[in-house]
Design an enzyme around this catalytic site. Structure first.
Site, PDB file in Angstrom:
ATOM      1  N   GLY A   1       0.784  -1.227   0.000  1.00  0.00           N
ATOM      2  CA  GLY A   1       0.000   0.000   0.000  1.00  0.00           C
ATOM      3  C   GLY A   1       0.820   1.283   0.000  1.00  0.00           C
ATOM      4  O   GLY A   1       0.367   2.308   0.501  1.00  0.00           O
TER       5      GLY A   1
ATOM      6  N   LEU B   1     -10.767  -7.656 -12.165  1.00  0.00           N
ATOM      7  CA  LEU B   1     -12.172  -7.266 -11.994  1.00  0.00           C
ATOM      8  C   LEU B   1     -13.016  -7.831 -13.137  1.00  0.00           C
ATOM      9  O   LEU B   1     -12.556  -7.905 -14.283  1.00  0.00           O
ATOM     10  CB  LEU B   1     -12.285  -5.740 -11.967  1.00  0.00           C
ATOM     11  CG  LEU B   1     -11.549  -5.045 -10.806  1.00  0.00           C
ATOM     12  CD1 LEU B   1     -11.553  -3.535 -11.003  1.00  0.00           C
ATOM     13  CD2 LEU B   1     -12.166  -5.420  -9.461  1.00  0.00           C
TER      14      LEU B   1
ATOM     15  N   HIS C   1       8.861   2.722  -7.772  1.00  0.00           N
ATOM     16  CA  HIS C   1       7.925   3.190  -6.742  1.00  0.00           C
ATOM     17  C   HIS C   1       8.070   4.688  -6.490  1.00  0.00           C
ATOM     18  O   HIS C   1       7.083   5.397  -6.306  1.00  0.00           O
ATOM     19  CB  HIS C   1       8.145   2.423  -5.430  1.00  0.00           C
ATOM     20  CG  HIS C   1       7.347   1.170  -5.349  1.00  0.00           C
ATOM     21  ND1 HIS C   1       7.901  -0.078  -5.208  1.00  0.00           N
ATOM     22  CD2 HIS C   1       6.016   0.964  -5.408  1.00  0.00           C
ATOM     23  CE1 HIS C   1       6.952  -0.987  -5.178  1.00  0.00           C
ATOM     24  NE2 HIS C   1       5.800  -0.390  -5.305  1.00  0.00           N
TER      25      HIS C   1
ATOM     26  N   ARG D   1     -16.508 -15.137  -9.583  1.00  0.00           N
ATOM     27  CA  ARG D   1     -15.822 -13.853  -9.345  1.00  0.00           C
ATOM     28  C   ARG D   1     -16.846 -12.759  -9.064  1.00  0.00           C
ATOM     29  O   ARG D   1     -16.623 -11.888  -8.229  1.00  0.00           O
ATOM     30  CB  ARG D   1     -14.962 -13.503 -10.559  1.00  0.00           C
ATOM     31  CG  ARG D   1     -13.699 -14.373 -10.608  1.00  0.00           C
ATOM     32  CD  ARG D   1     -13.047 -14.325 -11.976  1.00  0.00           C
ATOM     33  NE  ARG D   1     -12.655 -12.970 -12.329  1.00  0.00           N
ATOM     34  CZ  ARG D   1     -12.688 -12.491 -13.582  1.00  0.00           C
ATOM     35  NH1 ARG D   1     -13.103 -13.240 -14.578  1.00  0.00           N
ATOM     36  NH2 ARG D   1     -12.320 -11.259 -13.825  1.00  0.00           N
TER      37      ARG D   1
ATOM     38  N   HIS E   1       0.486   0.813 -13.273  1.00  0.00           N
ATOM     39  CA  HIS E   1       1.208  -0.417 -13.643  1.00  0.00           C
ATOM     40  C   HIS E   1       2.696  -0.088 -13.807  1.00  0.00           C
ATOM     41  O   HIS E   1       3.037   0.921 -14.427  1.00  0.00           O
ATOM     42  CB  HIS E   1       0.625  -0.975 -14.946  1.00  0.00           C
ATOM     43  CG  HIS E   1       1.273  -2.252 -15.352  1.00  0.00           C
ATOM     44  ND1 HIS E   1       0.940  -3.467 -14.781  1.00  0.00           N
ATOM     45  CD2 HIS E   1       2.281  -2.512 -16.237  1.00  0.00           C
ATOM     46  CE1 HIS E   1       1.689  -4.420 -15.310  1.00  0.00           C
ATOM     47  NE2 HIS E   1       2.510  -3.870 -16.193  1.00  0.00           N
TER      48      HIS E   1
ATOM     49  N   MET F   1      -4.511  -7.156  -6.719  1.00  0.00           N
ATOM     50  CA  MET F   1      -4.057  -8.277  -7.534  1.00  0.00           C
ATOM     51  C   MET F   1      -5.181  -9.150  -8.091  1.00  0.00           C
ATOM     52  O   MET F   1      -4.922 -10.155  -8.733  1.00  0.00           O
ATOM     53  CB  MET F   1      -3.074  -9.145  -6.735  1.00  0.00           C
ATOM     54  CG  MET F   1      -1.819  -8.402  -6.305  1.00  0.00           C
ATOM     55  SD  MET F   1      -0.955  -7.585  -7.673  1.00  0.00           S
ATOM     56  CE  MET F   1      -0.231  -9.003  -8.481  1.00  0.00           C
TER      57      MET F   1
ATOM     58  N   GLU G   1     -12.073  -3.841 -19.919  1.00  0.00           N
ATOM     59  CA  GLU G   1     -12.343  -5.247 -19.595  1.00  0.00           C
ATOM     60  C   GLU G   1     -11.145  -6.173 -19.802  1.00  0.00           C
ATOM     61  O   GLU G   1     -11.232  -7.362 -19.545  1.00  0.00           O
ATOM     62  CB  GLU G   1     -13.566  -5.736 -20.380  1.00  0.00           C
ATOM     63  CG  GLU G   1     -14.821  -5.035 -19.889  1.00  0.00           C
ATOM     64  CD  GLU G   1     -16.071  -5.391 -20.682  1.00  0.00           C
ATOM     65  OE1 GLU G   1     -16.075  -6.445 -21.329  1.00  0.00           O
ATOM     66  OE2 GLU G   1     -17.020  -4.596 -20.638  1.00  0.00           O
TER      67      GLU G   1
ATOM     68  N   ASN H   1      -5.904   2.551 -12.804  1.00  0.00           N
ATOM     69  CA  ASN H   1      -4.877   1.606 -12.347  1.00  0.00           C
ATOM     70  C   ASN H   1      -3.503   2.194 -12.598  1.00  0.00           C
ATOM     71  O   ASN H   1      -3.325   3.010 -13.498  1.00  0.00           O
ATOM     72  CB  ASN H   1      -5.023   0.276 -13.105  1.00  0.00           C
ATOM     73  CG  ASN H   1      -4.069  -0.788 -12.606  1.00  0.00           C
ATOM     74  OD1 ASN H   1      -3.845  -0.916 -11.398  1.00  0.00           O
ATOM     75  ND2 ASN H   1      -3.491  -1.555 -13.514  1.00  0.00           N
TER      76      ASN H   1
END
Ligand code: GRF
Length: 192
Positions: A14, A95, A173, A67, A111, A92, A144, A109
């Site tokens: 986090g 969706l 990071h 799911r 990445h 992780m 999707e 998101n």
């Protein structure tokens, strides 16, 4: 506070979540973190959020159910908390289309690669194995497909001789923690 109500979805450390919460506190990101949700009840990030006085929810995915059924408690709380944007920060689980349709163009998101290069859960390891000399960070709207959807920000990160996965991850990071809150501010306030 002005700005949308957001939910941050995490699975682990986090550190991006912390950067976002901190930017909200300092006012450089005008948004309100309504809730932090994790699929991993042991995620360190959940404790960090609780220490900041932010509401949290752990949703353990069951194996024998779909799911969609696993996601149902998440969607329920997002609606109850009147969440407007869903911010994925190291979440992780993939969706479902149903979830994405519930927040059309409202899921973001981050990445750790220059998408479309190196999608997937091991982007940093993969880029080192490919012996590339440049990588980076991508912020994108979630559609999707996995690690796919309109790119709204990218920043390059060099790969240096002697880099290990840990060293490169730390460099990535550091970029993420600045890029993500800044991009969210632009996105939420129509500056993109
Ligand atoms: C980040 O590198 C992000 O790009 C990826 O997962 C990692 C999460 O790290 N999606 P943290 O939990 O925010 O420290």
């Amino acid at each position: 506070m002005s700005g949308p109500r957001i939910a941050i979805l995490i699975s682990g450390t986090g550190s991006n979540m912390e950067a976002i919460i901190s930017a909200c506190r300092h006012g450089s990101l005008e948004a309100e973190t309504a809730i932090v949700i994790s699929d991993n009840p042991d995620a360190i990030g959940l404790k960090k959020a609780q220490l900041q006085g932010i509401k949290t929810l752990a949703v353990t995915y069951g194996r024998g159910i779909s799911r969609e059924e696993n996601e149902a408690p998440i969607l329920e709380v997002l609606r109850a908390e009147r969440v407007e944007w869903v911010v994925l920060a190291g979440f992780m689980k993939i969706l479902t289309a149903e979830f994405i349709r519930a927040f059309p163009n409202r899921i973001v998101n981050i990445h750790p690669s220059l998408l479309p290069a190196f999608p997937g859960a091991h982007a940093i390891r993969d880029v080192l194995e490919a012996a590339a000399d440049i990588t980076g960070v991508t912020v994108h709207i979630v559609d999707e497909y996995v690690d796919h959807g309109p790119i709204i920000a990218q920043e390059e990160v060099p790969i240096l001789p002697g880099d290990t996965e840990e060293i490169l991850a730390a460099r990535i990071h550091a970029v993420e923690h600045i890029l993500y809150p800044r991009t969210l501010q632009q996105l939420f306030h129509d500056d993109i």
